[in-house]
Structures are given as structure tokens and as C-alpha cells.
Design a protein around this motif. Structure first.
Motif, PDB file in Angstrom:
ATOM      1  N   ALA A 338       0.836  -1.209   0.000  1.00 50.27           N
ATOM      2  CA  ALA A 338       0.000   0.000   0.000  1.00 50.27           C
ATOM      3  C   ALA A 338       0.865   1.251   0.000  1.00 50.27           C
ATOM      4  CB  ALA A 338      -0.931  -0.014   1.217  1.00 50.27           C
ATOM      5  N   ASP A 339       1.932   1.259   0.781  1.00 53.99           N
ATOM      6  CA  ASP A 339       2.838   2.416   0.788  1.00 53.99           C
ATOM      7  C   ASP A 339       3.479   2.612  -0.584  1.00 53.99           C
ATOM      8  OD1 ASP A 339       2.239   2.770   3.445  1.00 53.99           O
ATOM      9  OD2 ASP A 339       4.048   1.763   4.188  1.00 53.99           O
ATOM     10  N   HIS A 340       3.773   1.509  -1.249  1.00 52.59           N
ATOM     11  CA  HIS A 340       4.369   1.558  -2.588  1.00 52.59           C
ATOM     12  C   HIS A 340       3.420   2.220  -3.603  1.00 52.59           C
ATOM     13  CE1 HIS A 340       5.860  -0.047  -6.446  1.00 52.59           C
ATOM     14  NE2 HIS A 340       4.652  -0.550  -6.619  1.00 52.59           N
ATOM     15  N   LEU A 341       2.097   2.105  -3.351  1.00 53.96           N
ATOM     16  CA  LEU A 341       1.118   2.692  -4.276  1.00 53.96           C
ATOM     17  C   LEU A 341       1.201   4.218  -4.308  1.00 53.96           C
ATOM     18  CD1 LEU A 341      -2.037   0.462  -3.599  1.00 53.96           C
ATOM     19  CD2 LEU A 341      -0.431   0.308  -5.510  1.00 53.96           C
ATOM     20  N   GLU A 342       1.877   4.820  -3.351  1.00 54.09           N
ATOM     21  CA  GLU A 342       2.048   6.274  -3.374  1.00 54.09           C
ATOM     22  C   GLU A 342       2.953   6.703  -4.534  1.00 54.09           C
ATOM     23  OE1 GLU A 342       3.468   7.486   0.431  1.00 54.09           O
ATOM     24  OE2 GLU A 342       1.642   6.901   1.484  1.00 54.09           O
ATOM     25  N   GLN A 343       3.789   5.775  -5.006  1.00 52.59           N
ATOM     26  CA  GLN A 343       4.702   6.095  -6.116  1.00 52.59           C
ATOM     27  C   GLN A 343       4.222   5.561  -7.466  1.00 52.59           C
ATOM     28  OE1 GLN A 343       6.479   5.029  -3.004  1.00 52.59           O
ATOM     29  NE2 GLN A 343       6.368   7.252  -2.739  1.00 52.59           N
ATOM     30  N   ARG A 344       3.672   4.347  -7.461  1.00 51.23           N
ATOM     31  CA  ARG A 344       3.254   3.755  -8.741  1.00 51.23           C
ATOM     32  C   ARG A 344       2.309   2.574  -8.497  1.00 51.23           C
ATOM     33  NH1 ARG A 344       8.512   2.178  -8.016  1.00 51.23           N
ATOM     34  NH2 ARG A 344       9.272   3.993  -9.135  1.00 51.23           N
ATOM     35  N   ASP A 345       1.759   2.080  -9.585  1.00 56.48           N
ATOM     36  CA  ASP A 345       0.967   0.836  -9.634  1.00 56.48           C
ATOM     37  C   ASP A 345      -0.475   0.941  -9.129  1.00 56.48           C
ATOM     38  OD1 ASP A 345       2.844  -0.706 -10.880  1.00 56.48           O
ATOM     39  OD2 ASP A 345       3.698  -1.512  -9.025  1.00 56.48           O
ATOM     40  N   MET A 346      -0.965   2.149  -8.768  1.00 54.71           N
ATOM     41  CA  MET A 346      -2.392   2.258  -8.455  1.00 54.71           C
ATOM     42  C   MET A 346      -3.173   2.074  -9.750  1.00 54.71           C
ATOM     43  SD  MET A 346      -4.538   2.733  -5.894  1.00 54.71           S
ATOM     44  CE  MET A 346      -4.095   3.879  -4.595  1.00 54.71           C
ATOM     45  N   LEU A 377      -1.521   8.374   0.636  1.00 53.38           N
ATOM     46  CA  LEU A 377      -2.667   7.817  -0.100  1.00 53.38           C
ATOM     47  C   LEU A 377      -3.955   8.582   0.148  1.00 53.38           C
ATOM     48  CD1 LEU A 377      -1.940   4.001   0.331  1.00 53.38           C
ATOM     49  CD2 LEU A 377      -1.756   5.332  -1.768  1.00 53.38           C
ATOM     50  N   GLY A 378      -4.237   8.933   1.400  1.00 56.79           N
ATOM     51  CA  GLY A 378      -5.499   9.599   1.713  1.00 56.79           C
ATOM     52  C   GLY A 378      -5.623  10.959   1.079  1.00 56.79           C
ATOM     53  N   ASN A 379      -4.627  11.861   1.300  1.00 54.31           N
ATOM     54  CA  ASN A 379      -4.752  13.203   0.725  1.00 54.31           C
ATOM     55  C   ASN A 379      -4.482  13.208  -0.777  1.00 54.31           C
ATOM     56  OD1 ASN A 379      -2.007  12.775   1.126  1.00 54.31           O
ATOM     57  ND2 ASN A 379      -1.841  14.302   2.767  1.00 54.31           N
ATOM     58  N   ARG A 380      -3.753  12.201  -1.288  1.00 59.41           N
ATOM     59  CA  ARG A 380      -3.561  12.077  -2.744  1.00 59.41           C
ATOM     60  C   ARG A 380      -4.905  11.767  -3.418  1.00 59.41           C
ATOM     61  NH1 ARG A 380       1.024  11.304  -5.774  1.00 59.41           N
ATOM     62  NH2 ARG A 380       2.259  11.237  -3.877  1.00 59.41           N
ATOM     63  N   LEU A 381      -5.684  10.872  -2.785  1.00 58.02           N
ATOM     64  CA  LEU A 381      -7.000  10.521  -3.322  1.00 58.02           C
ATOM     65  C   LEU A 381      -7.930  11.727  -3.255  1.00 58.02           C
ATOM     66  CD1 LEU A 381      -8.962   8.364  -4.401  1.00 58.02           C
ATOM     67  CD2 LEU A 381      -9.498   7.780  -2.023  1.00 58.02           C
ATOM     68  N   GLN A 382      -7.912  12.464  -2.138  1.00 56.11           N
ATOM     69  CA  GLN A 382      -8.780  13.630  -1.980  1.00 56.11           C
ATOM     70  C   GLN A 382      -8.444  14.698  -3.020  1.00 56.11           C
ATOM     71  OE1 GLN A 382     -11.449  13.836  -0.109  1.00 56.11           O
ATOM     72  NE2 GLN A 382     -11.869  15.889  -0.932  1.00 56.11           N
ATOM     73  N   ALA A 383      -7.157  14.939  -3.233  1.00 50.47           N
ATOM     74  CA  ALA A 383      -6.738  15.939  -4.221  1.00 50.47           C
ATOM     75  C   ALA A 383      -7.157  15.511  -5.626  1.00 50.47           C
ATOM     76  CB  ALA A 383      -5.223  16.134  -4.152  1.00 50.47           C
ATOM     77  N   THR A 384      -7.103  14.208  -5.905  1.00 48.71           N
ATOM     78  CA  THR A 384      -7.535  13.694  -7.209  1.00 48.71           C
ATOM     79  C   THR A 384      -9.023  13.919  -7.405  1.00 48.71           C
ATOM     80  OG1 THR A 384      -5.797  12.005  -7.147  1.00 48.71           O
ATOM     81  CG2 THR A 384      -7.622  11.638  -8.685  1.00 48.71           C
ATOM     82  N   LYS A 385      -9.816  13.644  -6.363  1.00 54.79           N
ATOM     83  CA  LYS A 385     -11.262  13.890  -6.450  1.00 54.79           C
ATOM     84  C   LYS A 385     -11.552  15.355  -6.766  1.00 54.79           C
ATOM     85  CE  LYS A 385     -12.794  10.382  -3.096  1.00 54.79           C
ATOM     86  NZ  LYS A 385     -13.439  10.210  -1.769  1.00 54.79           N
ATOM     87  N   GLU A 386     -10.848  16.264  -6.082  1.00 51.43           N
ATOM     88  CA  GLU A 386     -11.073  17.701  -6.300  1.00 51.43           C
ATOM     89  C   GLU A 386     -10.732  18.095  -7.730  1.00 51.43           C
ATOM     90  OE1 GLU A 386      -8.697  19.446  -3.253  1.00 51.43           O
ATOM     91  OE2 GLU A 386     -10.029  18.787  -1.624  1.00 51.43           O
ATOM     92  N   ALA A 387      -9.649  17.538  -8.261  1.00 49.30           N
ATOM     93  CA  ALA A 387      -9.263  17.835  -9.645  1.00 49.30           C
ATOM     94  C   ALA A 387     -10.304  17.299 -10.625  1.00 49.30           C
ATOM     95  CB  ALA A 387      -7.886  17.237  -9.939  1.00 49.30           C
ATOM     96  N   LEU A 388     -10.838  16.109 -10.347  1.00 48.29           N
ATOM     97  CA  LEU A 388     -11.844  15.505 -11.231  1.00 48.29           C
ATOM     98  C   LEU A 388     -13.159  16.286 -11.179  1.00 48.29           C
ATOM     99  CD1 LEU A 388     -11.192  11.697 -10.553  1.00 48.29           C
ATOM    100  CD2 LEU A 388     -10.517  13.022 -12.567  1.00 48.29           C
TER     101      LEU A 388
END
Length: 770
Positions: A338-346, A377-388
Motif C-alpha cells: 500500500a505504501d508503494h502505491l504512493e509512487q506507482r501501480d495504483m 494515499l489519503g490526501n492524494r486521493l482527496q486531491a484527485t477527487k477535487e481535480a476531477l
């Protein structure tokens, strides 16, 4: 002398009961006043309220009037609730006001004091307690010490007193039946009396018979992990329920029942214990099985049931796969992935609108990984939602010019138009402005599924991500340590994928699946839950325990179980303590061992412990009973006749009977056969059923935690219980019996009973069948 003491105590009890009845009258009066006041307020509210909306002052006046009425109603409701709760406590106290008396002196020069201890507190004036709640600090000296100097914890620190008298009472409907003076916590006579009672479809409170070691469990307020290893029938579950009641009392105003959760072995057990806390005047905590918890979070996936889990026969390779997936090492590997998903493979999926790609997954991936490394992961997902959402808002303007929007507006019915206008005034500067208004509403309504998909992160694909993670595991974990090859692991992944395609999942997979999803979504767990209780912890694996600890990060854990009764984890159960030691601070971990069994007679306890090899210590309480019986019949017809005869004997002695079979198929067949020979029995085939009075037939995996006057073990034969890893299962079944245990086999008796000495059971021949 004894009669005069009893007469004096009865006189004191009569005085207390009289004052309780006076308090009941006062409580009923307060309830009546509160109900009358509430009805009056509601009536006045309807009659007197005048809505003034023509000016700001009028609106404020109306709002203040409404708020005032709401506050008055809330006050009356609180008054009603308090009086109702008090009345409920008083009614319990009227029948059985207290169960103990203690005389003590705080200092050699101070005046001797006398207190009476009961299920709840009662005072006739604010500072004069006639009865102390069993959970009050002073009451702990009744449970913890003998006569003489006894220390107990108070809010101001440790206090030592000189205990001069301990007297115990058995009171029924306001009359003292017996009383004992003792220098012990609870006399053997009192305990024997309680243990000799018949079983019921609901567990009873053990407040009057709490033992010293159980009291340590109940009143522990320091441990982050309290691990209770208790023999079958040692009272560990009962002690834990009293612990919940104690914590709710101790932290009244800071802790409520909704902040306490109990994970129990099955729903049948939940039903069995659900009267204990209300009997003690408390609301029930949150109760569920781990299967229910997983099922609620995965409503679109069919998780294997308890019966399916019990029935599956795992190959040696599958057992090794299960051991790996249930390990702490696997939990750490999932965390690393899961930590690795912060860089790639999501992995992402397209957001679709009207059958076409609205935002492609490649675009979502670019956005997701465009943020700097400080984004987890949490704030990366939130920022992605805001951009979308910003992309969605830009698309609204361009989509308004589409031909489909114009066609939609032209085809709108009057009802649809009214819905689009809503509360908006229908006067527009021009027809063009009106069209623009309607077009925006049409597009926003049509795009609502897209907005929901963004807000609910449906562009993530947990199924694909989970499979991707499993495929990657050989790079993160040393399979050789689990005696697995890469090919065997990948074959196991293929089986998981096939099940997922059919919307099915093993319970073993649900925890890593949920944990990965929570990490992807950046969830920080349920921070309101303060106490988590796990019953039958030996049937959990280390991954599940680590997951629960991360899910309830602010909670203190109480885990209880019997390593002798591991049905599902078997050989892995004894590694639990070691694995737990790495999850919790050793300085805030407490292990309590309960070795004495109170449920069963000495004869039943002695019989059952011989089934185990290298088991945890079990000692029996000195309660005499008859020897267990063993019958080996030539065939099932003769075995059924023996069961029928034993049921008739139990019924004549008013003993409730449970017939426990190994699996559901055995129990279904047995119930049919019994009915054919005129025996009425209730088949318990689902954990969602309730325990019924009368004879019940129940499979072994649903009998966990339950107890019955008499138990008949159906088909205790070599064909059912042959392998060494079934010892714990057979032990669990036999240890459900309180007073009487009978084993019936057709053909050959199970070899797991070979070590039971011949003088510890009676051989009863099968009933001849014509």
C-alpha cells in the motif's frame, strides 16, 4: 444465634425494601409529571406558535420561540428518561436488594462502618447509601480480599481498611433464604448453589459470585491489551460482560455503550448473552460476529459462512497458503504494498457517461501521480477527487451546448419541468436565459452519476488492485519460509480470482482485501470506539487482529479465549500470544490465566481434559455429579434408541438437553431420525436462529460459548473424530455440559477418547431394538 442474626438482617432488609417502594412511588410520580408536562408543551406549541416571516425581527422571534419550546421538551424528556431508568433499577432491587454486607474500619480510631452491596446504588438521602453498586470502588474489597487489612483503589488513590465481617445473602422476592459469614470472597456454598441451577436460553449475570481473579479482569483500567486465557467454563465470557458494565459505570458521562464493541463467535451466542447487561441496568454494547462485520462492508460479495468454513477440507498446500495469508508477515507485506502505491501501480477505471468514456483512466492516473511525494494515499486521493470535480464542472458548460440537451428539454413533461424549476422563480430576462437555466439543470441532473462516481472514488478498482497485490507478493515475502513454491502461490491467486468473478470470497481473504481498500482510501479507522472485546480469540489469525487494531486505533482491547478450543486455527493458536506481544506495548499488556472450570461438575471436567494432549491447564471446581456415560451401538438405529432413552431420563430430571453433532449434515439427519421415533427436537442450523426451550440439536461450530444442563455427543465415533487435530473440537463439544455428559457412537468409538481412564466414565449398553 443464627436465627437471631437472620431475623435482624430480615428486619433491616424489610426497612430497605420499604424505602425502595417509597422511592418507586416518587419515581412514578416524576414520570407522570414529565409526561403531562411534555403533552402540555406540545399542545401549546401547536396552538400558540405563530409564524412571523414578514420581517427579520419576526423571523428571529419565531426561531427563538421554537428553540425555547425545544429546550423545554428536551428537559422534560431527560427528566422522564432519568425517572424511568431509576424506576427500572428500583424494581430489580425490590426483589433482591443486595447480596453482601461488609463491616470495616478505615483507621483503628475511626467508627466501624457497614455497607450492603447490590446490583445498583440506592440512597434515602443524598449522602446516605443504603445499598452500594457492586461496581463502586468500596465494593471491590468484597471481591478482592479476605478478613483483615484489604486495599482498594479509589479516585484519590489506594485506600486500606480493616475488614471485620463479610456476610453473603441469598434473597428471593424480599425474603432472606440463606446467609453465610465467611472470610473468603464468595463461599463455596453460595457458588455451589449458583452453579447447580439449571441452564437457560439466556446467560445470567455472575455479579453475586464473582471470583477474585475474575474481579481483576473486570476492574482493569490500565491495560491496552488484556488477554484472558480461560479454560472451558471458567467464566471468562461472563466476567467480560461484567467488565463492560463496570467500564460503563466507571466512565459514566465519558463512555457510552455505542463506544464498546464485542466480536463474538456466532449470532446464536449474541442472542444467548443479550440479557446480561440490561439485567445490570446498562444498554448492550455493539455486538456482531467478524463475519457480519466483513459482510456489512462487502455487501456485493458472498463471504463464506461459518458452516462452509467448517465443512471445507483443506489440502496441505491450502493449509500453508492459509497460514501465510493469516500471518503478521503478510499484514506487513500488504502495508508495504500500500505504501508503494504512493509512487506507482495504483490501478484506475474509466469514468463513463452515457456509455462513453467521460474521463479516461490514463488521465486519472496522471492526476493522481502529479502531486508531490508529501502526498500520502489519503490526501492524494482527496486531491484527485477535487481535480476531477473541476473537470466535471468545466464539462457542464460545454455539455450544455450538446444536441441531446436541446432534445431533452423539448421532450420534458410538465411534471419534469416543475421538478427542474424547483423553488427557482419562473421569471427570466429572456427565453435564452430560461433555456440556459434549464440546460444547466438537465446536464447537472444527467451528470449526477458521474459526480457520485468521483466523490465515492469509483474510479479505483479494488478487485483488480487486490489481485495485482497477490500477484506481486512473491517479490515481497519469502514463500519458502511457508514451504510454498511460486507456482503454488499463483495457483492460489487463480482460485481467488475465480471466486471474485462469481462475487464470492473466503473469510480468510476478506481481511487483507478490506485492509488494502482502507489503505487505498486513506481511512484512519474508527476513532470513536474506545473498547474492543474479542471472544474466542483463538479462532482469529494474526492478520485479523492486526487489522482490528488498525481499524480501532484509539481502543483498548480485551481478548479472551481458550487455546484448547481452537476449531478453525488449530495448530496456529498457540503462536497468538507471541504475535500479540509485537502489536501491543508489553508494559501495557496483561495476561490473566483462568484455569478453574466452574461450568461442569468435577466428573465432566476430569473426563474432558483427558481428551487433550499437551493442553492448557484445567482444574475442576469441587462440584460432585455423575460420571459421563459412553455407549457404543452396533448401528445408528440402536444409537438413536439410546439417545431417546437418555432424553427421557434428562426430561424426568428436568435437565435441558443439547445434542451436538459434528457438522450440519449429521444434525439434519439426526433430527429427521428423532422425529421418526416421536422425539421433538429443534434443529439449530443457522447462527441467526434463537435458542429454543426443550431439546435442541446443534452442530459443533455453533455451540461455542454456550452451556447446557446435559449434552449428548452424537456420533462420537472413529468415523467422525479420527485425526489428532480434531481433539480440540471434541473437547469443545464435551465441555458444553454443566451436569450430565453422554457420548453415543455407532460402530467404533473415537480413538481420541483412548486416554480417558476407564474409571472416569460409565459404559451404558445400547438399548435393544426389536
Amino acid at each position: 444465634m443464627a436465627d437471631s442474626i437472620k431475623a435482624q438482617e430480615q428486619q433491616h432488609l424489610d426497612m430497605v425494601v420499604a424505602k425502595i417502594k417509597q422511592a418507586q412511588t416518587a419515581a412514578k410520580k416524576r414520570i407522570g409529571v414529565a409526561e403531562s408536562d411534555e403533552a402540555g408543551i406540545r399542545k401549546n406549541f401547536v396552538n400558540d406558535l405563530r409564524l412571523k416571516t414578514d420581517s427579520y425581527e419576526g423571523i428571529m422571534e419565531t426561531a427563538l420561540s421554537v428553540r425555547q419550546q425545544q429546550q423545554m421538551l428536551a428537559e422534560r424528556q431527560n427528566s422522564w428518561q432519568h425517572a424511568t431508568t431509576e424506576l427500572s433499577t428500583l424494581k430489580r432491587l425490590e426483589k433482591r436488594a443486595y447480596f453482601a454486607r461488609i463491616d470495616f474500619q478505615e483507621t483503628p480510631t475511626s467508627k466501624p462502618e457497614t455497607i450492603y452491596i447490590g446490583l445498583g446504588s440506592f440512597s434515602d438521602t443524598p449522602d446516605h447509601f443504603l445499598i452500594y453498586d457492586w461496581r463502586a470502588p468500596i465494593s471491590s474489597i468484597y471481591y478482592d480480599g479476605e478478613l483483615g487489612a484489604v486495599s482498594y483503589q479509589t479516585p484519590d488513590g489506594e485506600q486500606t481498611v480493616d475488614v471485620q465481617l463479610k456476610r453473603q445473602f441469598q434473597i428471593e422476592d424480599g425474603q432472606i433464604v440463606t446467609l453465610y459469614d465467611t472470610d473468603q470472597t464468595v463461599t463455596d456454598q453460595m457458588l455451589l448453589s449458583a452453579l447447580s441451577e439449571h441452564s437457560d436460553t439466556h446467560m445470567k449475570s455472575i455479579v453475586t459470585t464473582i471470583q477474585k481473579e475474575q474481579n481483576q479482569i473486570i476492574r482493569d483500567t490500565h491495560s491496552d491489551l488484556l488477554f484472558v486465557q480461560g479454560a472451558a467454563g471458567s467464566g471468562k465470557t461472563a466476567a467480560i460482560l461484567q467488565r463492560v458494565a463496570y467500564l460503563l459505570y466507571r466512565y459514566r458521562g465519558k463512555l457510552n455503550a455505542g463506544q464498546v464493541i464485542l466480536f463474538s463467535p456466532n449470532q446464536l451466542f449474541n442472542d444467548y448473552i443479550d440479557q446480561v447487561l440490561p439485567e445490570l441496568g446498562e444498554h448492550n454494547m455493539v455486538q456482531m460476529t467478524y463475519y457480519q462485520y466483513a459482510g456489512r462492508r462487502l455487501p456485493k460479495i458472498d463471504i463464506e459462512t461459518l458452516a462452509q468454513r467448517f465443512a471445507e477440507t483443506n489440502s496441505p498446500v491450502q493449509k500453508r497458503l492459509n497460514a501465510l495469508k493469516g500471518s503478521l508477515a503478510f499484514f506487513n507485506a500488504v502495508t508495504g504494498y500500500a505504501d508503494h502505491l504512493e509512487q506507482r501501480d495504483m490501478l484506475f477505471r474509466n469514468i463513463v457517461f452515457q456509455g462513453k468514456v467521460f474521463i479516461p483512466k490514463e488521465k486519472i492516473q496522471d492526476i493522481y501521480y502529479s502531486f508531490n511525494r508529501n502526498y500520502h494515499l489519503g490526501n492524494r486521493l482527496q486531491a484527485t477527487k477535487e481535480a476531477l470535480v473541476r473537470i466535471l464542472n468545466r464539462r457542464i458548460s460545454s455539455e450544455m451546448k450538446s444536441k441531446w440537451v436541446e432534445d431533452t428539454i423539448q421532450d420534458l413533461s410538465k411534471e419534469q419541468l416543475d421538478s427542474l424549476y424547483g423553488d427557482h422563480p419562473r421569471e427570466f430576462e429572456s427565453a435564452d436565459k430560461e433555456y440556459q437555466f434549464l440546460a444547466r439543470r438537465v446536464v447537472m441532473t444527467s451528470l449526477e452519476p458521474v459526480r457520485k462516481a468521483i466523490v465515492r472514488a469509483r474510479f479505483l478498482t479494488i478487485n483488480n488492485q487486490y489481485v495485482h497485490m497477490l500477484r506481486q507478493m512473491p517479490e515481497r515475502i519469502d514463500l519458502a519460509q511457508y514451504h510454498l513454491t511460486t507456482a503454488e502461490w499463483q495457483a492460489g491467486v487463480d482460485a481467488t480470482v475465480a471466486a471474485l468473478r462469481d462475487h464470492q470470497m473466503q473469510l480468510l481473504d476478506t481481511t487483507p482485501y478490506l485492509y488494502l481498500y482502507d489503505k487505498m482510501a486513506g481511512k484512519s479507522g474508527d476513532r470513536d470506539m474506545r473498547y474492543v472485546f474479542l471472544d474466542e480469540v483463538q479462532d482469529y489469525n494474526a492478520f485479523q487482529l492486526a487489522f482490528l487494531k488498525s481499524t480501532f486505533p484509539r481502543a483498548r482491547f480485551t481478548m479472551l479465549g481458550d487455546l484448547n478450543q481452537a476449531i478453525f486455527t488449530k495448530e496456529n493458536s498457540h503462536t497468538l500470544l507471541h504475535e500479540l506481544s509485537t502489536m501491543f506495548d508489553p508494559d501495557k499488556t496483561r495476561v490473566v490465566q483462568l484455569t478453574r472450570s466452574y461450568r461442569s461438575t468435577q466428573q465432566v471436567t476430569d473426563f474432558t481434559k483427558h481428551i487433550l494432549k499437551n493442553g492448557e491447564a484445567v482444574t475442576s471446581f469441587a462440584r460432585e455429579g455423575e460420571l459421563p456415560t459412553v455407549t457404543v451401538a452396533s448401528d445408528e438405529t440402536a444409537a438413536i434408541a439410546r439417545v431417546k432413552a437418555e432424553l427421557a431420563r434428562n426430561d424426568a430430571d428436568h435437565e435441558t438437553t443439547a445434542i451436538i453433532g459434528k457438522d450440519l449434515a449429521d444434525c439434519q439427519d439426526l433430527t429427521t431420525r428423532l422425529r421418526a421415533v416421536g422425539v421433538k427436537a429443534t434443529l439449530i442450523q443457522s447462527e441467526n436462529q434463537r435458542l429454543a426451550p426443550g431439546v435442541i440439536v446443534v452442530p459443533s461450530f455453533l455451540s461455542k460459548g454456550l452451556e447446557f444442563d446435559a449434552v449428548i455427543v452424537w456420533e462420537a465415533s472413529a468415523s467422525r473424530y479420527q485425526d489428532d487435530d480434531e481433539r480440540q473440537l471434541l473437547y469443545t463439544i464435551c465441555s458444553r455440559a454443566m451436569h450430565r455428559l453422554s457420548l453415543v457412537a455407532a460402530g467404533t468409538l473415537s480413538p481420541l477418547l483412548d486416554d480417558v481412564p476407564a474409571d472416569e466414565f460409565t459404559v451404558v449398553p445400547a438399548v435393544p431394538v426389536d
